[in-house]
Design a protein around this motif. Structure first.
Motif, PDB file in Angstrom:
ATOM      1  N   PRO A  59       1.616 -19.865  15.434  1.00  0.00           N
ATOM      2  CA  PRO A  59       2.980 -19.605  14.961  1.00  0.00           C
ATOM      3  C   PRO A  59       3.946 -20.725  15.317  1.00  0.00           C
ATOM      4  CG  PRO A  59       2.118 -17.717  16.173  1.00  0.00           C
ATOM      5  CD  PRO A  59       1.134 -18.830  16.329  1.00  0.00           C
TER       6      PRO A  59
ATOM      7  N   ASN B  76      11.333 -10.281  14.109  1.00  0.00           N
ATOM      8  CA  ASN B  76      10.428 -11.253  13.484  1.00  0.00           C
ATOM      9  C   ASN B  76       9.302 -10.501  12.801  1.00  0.00           C
ATOM     10  OD1 ASN B  76      11.819 -13.433  14.573  1.00  0.00           O
ATOM     11  ND2 ASN B  76      10.557 -13.450  16.401  1.00  0.00           N
TER      12      ASN B  76
ATOM     13  N   ASP C 138       5.688 -11.511  11.204  1.00  0.00           N
ATOM     14  CA  ASP C 138       4.702 -12.582  11.074  1.00  0.00           C
ATOM     15  C   ASP C 138       3.557 -12.100  10.206  1.00  0.00           C
ATOM     16  OD1 ASP C 138       6.118 -14.197  12.795  1.00  0.00           O
ATOM     17  OD2 ASP C 138       5.001 -13.556  14.563  1.00  0.00           O
ATOM     18  N   TYR C 139       3.197 -12.925   9.213  1.00  0.00           N
ATOM     19  CA  TYR C 139       2.037 -12.628   8.367  1.00  0.00           C
ATOM     20  C   TYR C 139       1.071 -13.790   8.461  1.00  0.00           C
ATOM     21  CZ  TYR C 139      -0.892 -11.273   4.508  1.00  0.00           C
ATOM     22  OH  TYR C 139      -1.972 -10.913   3.749  1.00  0.00           O
ATOM     23  N   MET C 140      -0.187 -13.480   8.734  1.00  0.00           N
ATOM     24  CA  MET C 140      -1.198 -14.516   8.901  1.00  0.00           C
ATOM     25  C   MET C 140      -2.197 -14.411   7.751  1.00  0.00           C
ATOM     26  SD  MET C 140      -3.646 -15.244  12.170  1.00  0.00           S
ATOM     27  CE  MET C 140      -4.579 -13.747  11.984  1.00  0.00           C
TER      28      MET C 140
ATOM     29  N   ARG D  98       0.365 -19.308   7.820  1.00  0.00           N
ATOM     30  CA  ARG D  98       1.114 -18.330   8.598  1.00  0.00           C
ATOM     31  C   ARG D  98       2.559 -18.374   8.111  1.00  0.00           C
ATOM     32  NH1 ARG D  98       0.103 -15.928  13.719  1.00  0.00           N
ATOM     33  NH2 ARG D  98      -1.772 -17.181  13.819  1.00  0.00           N
TER      34      ARG D  98
ATOM     35  N   GLN E 276       6.559 -16.513   8.510  1.00  0.00           N
ATOM     36  CA  GLN E 276       7.388 -15.729   9.421  1.00  0.00           C
ATOM     37  C   GLN E 276       8.772 -15.553   8.817  1.00  0.00           C
ATOM     38  OE1 GLN E 276       8.991 -17.509  13.103  1.00  0.00           O
ATOM     39  NE2 GLN E 276       8.014 -15.808  14.157  1.00  0.00           N
TER      40      GLN E 276
ATOM     41  N   GLN F 114      12.579 -14.126  10.010  1.00  0.00           N
ATOM     42  CA  GLN F 114      13.394 -13.756  11.167  1.00  0.00           C
ATOM     43  C   GLN F 114      14.710 -13.170  10.682  1.00  0.00           C
ATOM     44  OE1 GLN F 114      13.867 -17.463  13.228  1.00  0.00           O
ATOM     45  NE2 GLN F 114      12.051 -17.112  14.480  1.00  0.00           N
TER      46      GLN F 114
ATOM     47  N   TYR G 174       6.960 -21.386   7.297  1.00  0.00           N
ATOM     48  CA  TYR G 174       5.661 -21.327   6.638  1.00  0.00           C
ATOM     49  C   TYR G 174       4.857 -22.527   7.112  1.00  0.00           C
ATOM     50  CZ  TYR G 174       2.180 -21.247   2.911  1.00  0.00           C
ATOM     51  OH  TYR G 174       1.016 -21.194   2.213  1.00  0.00           O
TER      52      TYR G 174
END
Length: 183
Positions: free
Chosen positions: A33, A148, A150-152, A157, A159, A161, A172
């Motif tokens: 991240p 936050n 977060d997507y992986m 990845r 994010q 916020q 990204y």
């Protein structure tokens, strides 16, 4: 001619084998991240000087729950108009409670000056993580909150916020797909 060139050492042979190995650039792991990159850079570049006394005690009540106590005595630096900083002697006590679970993390701290800080990290799925940070104070308009998401993906990845005062941020990070032609 054999006497002119010394024989290859084991390290040189291993290095030659590693150069000959091909890297599959289409199958790289997901990057770390953005905040971890930022934190590593900040910790490497910032000096951490501490003046005073600090005592931390943590007691685990079971595998998932622990309590912590922290006492800190030392000067607080306040910037001034001149080039010198003003140091005011301070001391405070902090009580904390932590809950650890593989999919849920809860951390709470209460300080003697009236501040309360809380952190939550929840793994909703294997790819989606939600984090929340909050700091609540007695002073008006000084409390803060941030969320936050977060997507992986497989090689990226992303994010999002969201924070108070219309704070919106997005990051990204993706590993580039580089194809090298080896001849």
């Amino acid at each position: 001619m054999a006497d002119i060139f010394p024989p290859l050492t084991a390290a040189q042979v291993d290095a030659k084998i590693k150069v000959d190995e091909k890297v599959d650039y289409s199958n790289l792991p997901c990057p770390v991240p953005y905040e971890e990159l930022h934190r590593e850079a900040l910790m490497s570049l910032r000096s951490d000087n501490f003046e005073g006394l600090r005592f931390d005690f943590t007691r685990a009540l079971n595998q998932k729950f622990s309590l912590s106590h922290s006492v800190m005595m030392g000067p607080t630096e306040i910037p001034s108009q001149s080039s010198e900083t003003i140091k005011i002697p301070t001391a405070h006590y902090e009580f904390g409670a932590n809950y650890y679970d593989p999919k849920l993390l809860l951390i709470g701290r209460v300080m003697t000056d009236g501040r309360l800080s809380a952190r939550v990290k929840a793994d909703l799925t294997e790819k989606l993580v939600v984090k929340a940070n909050a700091q609540i104070t007695n002073e008006q308009h000084q409390s803060q909150a941030m969320f936050n998401f977060d997507y992986m993906g497989s090689d990226y990845r992303a994010q999002l916020q969201l924070g108070q005062s219309a704070l919106i941020g997005a990051t990204y990070i993706q590993f580039p797909l580089i194809r090298l032609a080896m001849t």
